[in-house]
Design an enzyme around this catalytic site. Structure first.
Site, PDB file in Angstrom:
ATOM      1  N   GLY A 212       0.767  -1.274   0.040  1.00  0.00           N
ATOM      2  CA  GLY A 212       0.022   0.038   0.011  1.00  0.00           C
ATOM      3  C   GLY A 212       0.732   1.164  -0.010  1.00  0.00           C
ATOM      4  N   SER A 213       0.345   2.329  -0.233  1.00  0.00           N
ATOM      5  CA  SER A 213       0.871   3.709  -0.367  1.00  0.00           C
ATOM      6  C   SER A 213       0.113   4.677   0.453  1.00  0.00           C
ATOM      7  CB  SER A 213       1.384   4.064  -1.593  1.00  0.00           C
ATOM      8  OG  SER A 213       0.320   4.170  -2.506  1.00  0.00           O
ATOM      9  N   GLY A 214       0.581   5.810   1.095  1.00  0.00           N
ATOM     10  CA  GLY A 214      -0.241   7.076   1.529  1.00  0.00           C
ATOM     11  C   GLY A 214       0.416   8.152   1.176  1.00  0.00           C
ATOM     12  N   VAL A 218       5.448   4.397   1.365  1.00  0.00           N
ATOM     13  CA  VAL A 218       5.077   3.272   0.818  1.00  0.00           C
ATOM     14  C   VAL A 218       4.953   2.262   1.945  1.00  0.00           C
ATOM     15  CG1 VAL A 218       4.945   3.862  -1.519  1.00  0.00           C
ATOM     16  CG2 VAL A 218       6.976   2.691  -0.265  1.00  0.00           C
ATOM     17  N   VAL A 219       4.359   1.059   1.794  1.00  0.00           N
ATOM     18  CA  VAL A 219       4.582  -0.341   2.771  1.00  0.00           C
ATOM     19  C   VAL A 219       4.767  -1.368   1.912  1.00  0.00           C
ATOM     20  CG1 VAL A 219       3.604  -1.431   4.644  1.00  0.00           C
ATOM     21  CG2 VAL A 219       3.160   0.957   4.402  1.00  0.00           C
ATOM     22  N   ASP A 324      -6.561   9.487  13.913  1.00  0.00           N
ATOM     23  CA  ASP A 324      -6.872   9.045  12.484  1.00  0.00           C
ATOM     24  C   ASP A 324      -7.336   7.771  12.532  1.00  0.00           C
ATOM     25  OD1 ASP A 324      -7.493   9.458   9.876  1.00  0.00           O
ATOM     26  OD2 ASP A 324      -5.186   9.032   9.023  1.00  0.00           O
TER      27      ASP A 324
END
Length: 455
Positions: A212-214, A218-219, A324
């Site tokens: 994933g990414s945000g 990134v992960v 969050d």
């Protein structure tokens, strides 16, 4: 006389929480300048100068007095210098020079003011970009018997004022993040021990597919020493400060709970830097719910809420605000246990409240009115977000306030409107959910009672 070789400086008083968990007692912050130290503290004198080689180690000056806070082991003691974060007789020019040498966001010095009997906090900030970064000077003012730098935040003592603003901007340009001593070098406000125990050699990591990414990075799925699956979080160059990234790791180092994603280690000796955590086989909770629509029983949905609630209760016990919380920021294990993740926005708080600096971004559809009107976060705002997460769970991954803009959501919530009852939620479940949108309650106990039977 005894010589002290190093210390890890952490001053973090705690308060009770609404979940009825009794917190441990810690030493209070250091006393104001020129006050006597607490009785019983061990005083020692350094017999030679010592210059620290890492941020969690304290510089020592020959013949200077130090207070021992904890004898960690025979070779390493936790200590503070004579004046704590206070630098007596340092001029404005000297303070600015020391802060510019460090050039870290939130590095600060508390010093004598040019006005006799008063004190000033000088803080370094990168706010405003390269052209405007520099030093801000805040006079510590008095209103009757109270001290303040931001008038709406009053304190009985100067240490309480500094301690608060170390963790909350409170209307200032930045938090007081890194105390600077007379010889320079940042003394970390959040580190409780050296990074050495947690440092992982990058050569021990094998990088595999992206998970994933945000906004910040990134992960990726990876392996540690070709055996153990791990999640490796990195950061985009320039997306956030290196200090912020490392601070996230330090937060995770001090937190350990079955319903929080566990840190395995960090890679800080090269760029980019990484945080290595446990790998969660079933991925993001939001996707987990959507992929299993119609197949999850009510007791499974309730169990998900209980898992998240236990993790959040632990965060509050330790005086952390997540800020969050949402299904997208929780992960699911191979055995379907849910763990709270993404502590990038986490803040340690002393008065159960965090007021963000100007320009903060937050998830409107998961936020209470005090957040989108005043940017005021607390464990109560986390409770509100938990109610929205419950709604996500019992709708099996639907978007809250679907098809409505953020502006429309703000208007509706401000007028007292709330999310509707999901068809999967019983009256009692919705009652708990709805309670989250008004005041904090003992949610974990309520959910536990519900898990024993449904109406």
């Amino acid at each position: 006389m005894q010589s002290v070789f190093c210390c890890c400086s952490t001053f973090s008083p705690v308060q009770p929480n609404r979940y009825g968990i009794a917190p441990s007692r810690r030493k209070p912050p250091p006393p104001p300048p020129d006050n006597e130290d607490e009785e019983g503290d061990l005083k020692v004198i350094a017999v030679y100068d010592f210059f620290a080689q890492e941020d969690t180690v304290l510089n020592l000056r020959k013949y200077e007095e130090y207070t021992i806070l904890q004898k960690c082991d025979p070779h390493w003691w936790k200590a503070r210098d004579k004046h704590g974060w206070f630098c007596k007789n340092i001029t404005r020019a000297k303070a600015e020079n020391l802060l510019r040498q460090e050039a870290k966001e939130g590095a600060f010095i508390v010093r004598d003011s040019s006005q006799h009997g008063m004190y000033t906090v000088s803080v370094y900030t990168k706010a405003g970009g390269d052209q405007n970064r520099g030093i801000r000077h805040y006079h510590i003012k008095q209103k009757q018997t109270k001290y303040y730098v931001a008038e709406k935040h009053l304190f009985d003592t100067i240490p309480e004022l500094i301690d608060y603003h170390q963790h909350n901007a409170g209307g200032l340009v930045t938090r007081f993040r890194y105390p600077i001593g007379p010889m320079g070098r940042c003394i970390p406000a959040t580190a409780s021990f050296s990074f050495e125990k947690w440092e992982i050699n990058p050569s021990d990591l094998t990088f595999m597919k992206q998970l994933g990414s945000g906004q910040f990075g990134v992960v990726r799925l990876g392996k540690f020493r070709a055996k153990h699956k791990v999640a490796i979080k990195t950061v985009y160059e320039g997306a956030m400060s290196e200090e912020d990234f490392i601070e996230e790791a330090k937060i995770m180092m001090n937190l350990s709970h079955p319903n929080l994603v566990q840190l395995h280690g960090v890679c800080t000796q090269q760029r980019p830097i990484y945080i290595v955590t446990e790998f969660m086989e079933n991925g993001c909770l939001l996707n987990y719910l959507r992929q299993r629509q119609g197949r999850l029983q009510k007791d499974a949905l309730l169990s998900i809420c209980e898992d998240v609630c236990e993790g959040m209760a632990y965060l509050e016990e330790n005086h952390f605000i997540h800020r969050d919380l949402a299904a997208r920021n929780c992960l699911v294990t191979e055995k379907n246990m849910v763990k709270v993740s993404d502590f990038g926005m986490t803040r340690y708080v002393l008065d159960d409240e965090y007021t963000s600096s100007t320009g903060s971004k937050f998830p409107v559809k998961w936020s209470p009115p005090e957040v989108f009107h005043f940017s005021k976060f607390s464990s109560k705002s986390d409770v509100w977000s938990f109610g929205v997460l419950m709604w996500e769970v019992f709708t099996e991954g639907r978007m809250p306030f679907e098809n409505k803009s953020n502006a429309e959501v703000v208007d509706e919530i401000s007028r007292g409107e709330r999310l509707y009852r999901p068809s999967q939620a019983s009256r009692l479940v919705y009652q708990i959910m709805y309670s989250c949108w008004f005041c904090g309650i003992t949610i974990c106990a309520e959910l536990s009672d519900l898990s024993e039977g449904w109406d």
